[in-house]
Design a protein around this motif. Structure first.
Motif, mmCIF file in Angstrom:
data_model
loop_
_atom_site.group_PDB
_atom_site.id
_atom_site.type_symbol
_atom_site.label_atom_id
_atom_site.label_comp_id
_atom_site.label_asym_id
_atom_site.label_seq_id
_atom_site.Cartn_x
_atom_site.Cartn_y
_atom_site.Cartn_z
ATOM 1 N N ALA A 36 -16.218 -9.153 0.998
ATOM 2 C CA ALA A 36 -16.312 -9.262 2.553
ATOM 3 C C ALA A 36 -16.154 -10.689 2.867
ATOM 4 N N PRO A 66 -11.146 -13.283 9.659
ATOM 5 C CA PRO A 66 -10.234 -12.982 10.662
ATOM 6 C C PRO A 66 -9.243 -14.267 11.112
ATOM 7 N N CYS A 97 0.901 -1.112 -0.104
ATOM 8 C CA CYS A 97 -0.074 0.051 0.158
ATOM 9 C C CYS A 97 0.703 1.346 -0.075
ATOM 10 N N LEU A 127 -10.665 -7.929 13.810
ATOM 11 C CA LEU A 127 -11.650 -7.211 14.006
ATOM 12 C C LEU A 127 -11.659 -6.159 15.136
ATOM 13 N N MET A 174 -6.029 -8.815 5.807
ATOM 14 C CA MET A 174 -7.502 -9.127 5.831
ATOM 15 C C MET A 174 -8.539 -8.111 5.162
ATOM 16 N N LEU A 175 -8.255 -6.923 5.422
ATOM 17 C CA LEU A 175 -9.011 -5.921 4.741
ATOM 18 C C LEU A 175 -8.845 -5.569 3.305
ATOM 19 N N LEU A 176 -7.602 -5.576 2.948
ATOM 20 C CA LEU A 176 -7.301 -5.619 1.559
ATOM 21 C C LEU A 176 -7.866 -6.771 0.834
ATOM 22 N N GLN A 177 -7.896 -7.917 1.392
ATOM 23 C CA GLN A 177 -8.364 -8.998 0.412
ATOM 24 C C GLN A 177 -9.769 -8.964 0.355
ATOM 25 N N ARG A 178 -10.672 -8.220 1.324
ATOM 26 C CA ARG A 178 -11.917 -8.132 1.192
ATOM 27 C C ARG A 178 -12.296 -7.035 0.202
ATOM 28 N N VAL A 179 -11.710 -5.789 0.545
ATOM 29 C CA VAL A 179 -11.774 -4.958 -0.607
ATOM 30 C C VAL A 179 -11.659 -5.306 -2.139
ATOM 31 N N ARG A 197 -4.148 -7.474 10.160
ATOM 32 C CA ARG A 197 -5.462 -6.870 10.168
ATOM 33 C C ARG A 197 -5.566 -6.089 8.563
ATOM 34 N N THR A 198 -4.586 -5.337 8.285
ATOM 35 C CA THR A 198 -4.550 -4.858 6.925
ATOM 36 C C THR A 198 -4.638 -6.037 5.646
#
Length: 446
Positions: A346, A351, A295, A403, A337-342, A334-335
């Motif tokens: 979702a 997690p 990122c 989360l 996890m969020l990137l794969q979701r975006v 955490r980051t």
């Protein structure tokens, strides 16, 4: 030194074992650096008790890519908003001023930061050795702090005068590189289960070493029975370079030079295509996913979901502290996890799965079956997270740490040693270390 600990009555013990058991009100008994038992109602006369009430217990996290020396050059103004190649050009002249003490102190600080984020094992990729600096300086720091270290002897051999990126002052002769690889492997590499220090071979990247060095490094590593690591397919520039210079994609280039297999792991792999992903799955080649660095340098989002679905071994990495510029592995998870979701949806990265990548996954990438799991006979590398504070207040599921939960660990055991206690590193003098770091960093600005 107390060699028997009992972590008792944790809210949840997330074992990451083959059945992915989660034990409510769980206990873990540790003796002589090894997990003796995991369950409920455990007892031992000799054990020092650690109260686990209000806590989540996980395996120690495993970091699969770092450049520890970079903790001295975080948030450097000229590099803050540059792309990868420009970022490197700004930092190379500063790094050229480093010596052994810079390497040792920056490693101590980076290792302390990792420990506080729940990390018990880290790899390190040191690819420049100015002014008498050696891999030994980093290994000394890891021994002092008590983290497991997979130290890789990195290298750069193509300087500016030969069309490479690094200045000529930071590159070495290929013969010297290979000889020093042999020296550090013979001096430090421990192939045994429970090893605290392992050594790997790690040419920096396809654009800073020759084809010959890539190939010779692979031959040397396999002769010595050690692992191999490099950067691969990090961004668009990387792919363009590979196509122009080698007439093939990075995955093909790696395969042609012997750089695939269960003893190989590559950092980043942001730009792997479907063929390269299936090549890595087939050959059991590992990937170190570094979401924050990707990122920060605008490299992109690595295809972790397709990699995992194809059966590729994936671990997490914080990458160097000059390209993140943090070295917190739980924040990285955490980051990630969020990137794969975006990118994929979702419902595509839970997690729990990302925490598995951060523990068991990383251990597998580093070729270790003795860590990353809480089970009898595994090494006692254990992270204890306080879920009773404000970050997790109102959470219905302590195991969903990524989360809602703390980004600093409460207690960390490595090989049964209490390296972090009550969110404090116990093994080194942190005040003195940080003061020394500050003095060295100021010296680099002159």
């Amino acid at each position: 030194m107390h060699h028997c600990f009992l972590i008792r009555n944790a809210d949840v013990v997330l074992t990451m074992d083959d059945d992915r058991r989660e034990i409510k009100g769980g206990d873990i008994l540790i003796r002589d650096g090894v997990i003796e038992a995991v369950g409920q109602g455990l007892y031992d006369d000799d054990a020092q008790i650690l109260d686990g009430r209000g806590c989540l217990v996980t395996p120690g996290l495993v970091n699969t890519h770092h450049h520890l020396y970079q903790t001295l050059t975080r948030a450097v103004p000229g590099a803050q908003d540059a792309l990868l190649f420009g970022w490197l050009k700004t930092l190379y002249p500063i790094w050229a001023k480093f010596g052994p003490e810079h390497m040792r102190i920056s490693a101590l600080v980076g290792l302390a930061e990792l420990a506080l984020s729940g990390c018990s094992t880290t790899s390190d990729h040191l690819y420049l050795y100015p002014n008498g600096a050696r891999l030994d300086d980093t290994i000394e720091a890891a021994r002092a702090i008590g983290l497991r270290l997979h130290a890789t002897r990195g290298s750069m051999s193509i300087g500016e005068s030969l069309g490479g990126l690094p200045p000529d002052s930071l590159v070495e002769r290929e013969e010297d590189i290979l000889n020093d690889c042999i020296r550090v492997i013979d001096a430090f590499h421990d192939p045994n289960p429970g090893a605290m220090i392992r050594v790997g071979v790690a040419p920096c990247s396809p654009f800073s070493v020759s084809r010959e060095l890539m190939r010779d490094s692979a031959i040397l590593a396999r002769d010595k029975g050690v692992m191999m690591h490099t950067h691969l397919a990090e961004n668009d520039e990387d792919i363009a370079y590979s196509l122009e210079k080698f007439g093939m994609r990075p995955g093909q280039y790696a395969e042609e030079l012997g750089w695939t297999g269960p003893d190989v792991w590559h950092a980043h792999c942001v730009m792997l295509d479907r063929e390269e992903i299936s090549l890595f799955a087939r050959t059991k080649t590992g990937v170190a996913h570094c979401p924050c660095s990707n990122c920060r340098l605008g490299s992109g989002i690595a295809p972790v979901r397709p990699m995992r679905d194809a059966g590729v071994r994936v671990g997490l990495g914080v990458d160097g502290s000059a390209s993140n510029d943090t070295g917190n592995l739980i924040m990285e998870a955490r980051t990630g996890m969020l990137l794969q979701r975006v990118y994929y949806g979702a419902d595509k990265m839970s997690p729990r799965e990302m925490l598995e990548i951060a523990t068991r996954g990383g251990a597998e990438v580093l070729g270790r079956d003795d860590i990353g799991i809480l089970a009898p006979g595994k090494r006692a590398d254990i992270a204890v997270w306080d879920m009773s504070d404000v970050e997790a207040a109102g959470s219905w599921d302590p195991a969903a740490l990524l989360l809602a939960g703390p980004m600093i660990v409460k207690d960390l055991f490595v090989e049964g040693h209490h390296v972090v206690a009550d969110s404090w590193v116990t093994t080194i003098d942190m005040g003195g270390t940080l003061a020394r770091q500050k003095a060295l960093a100021l010296g680099l600005r002159d």
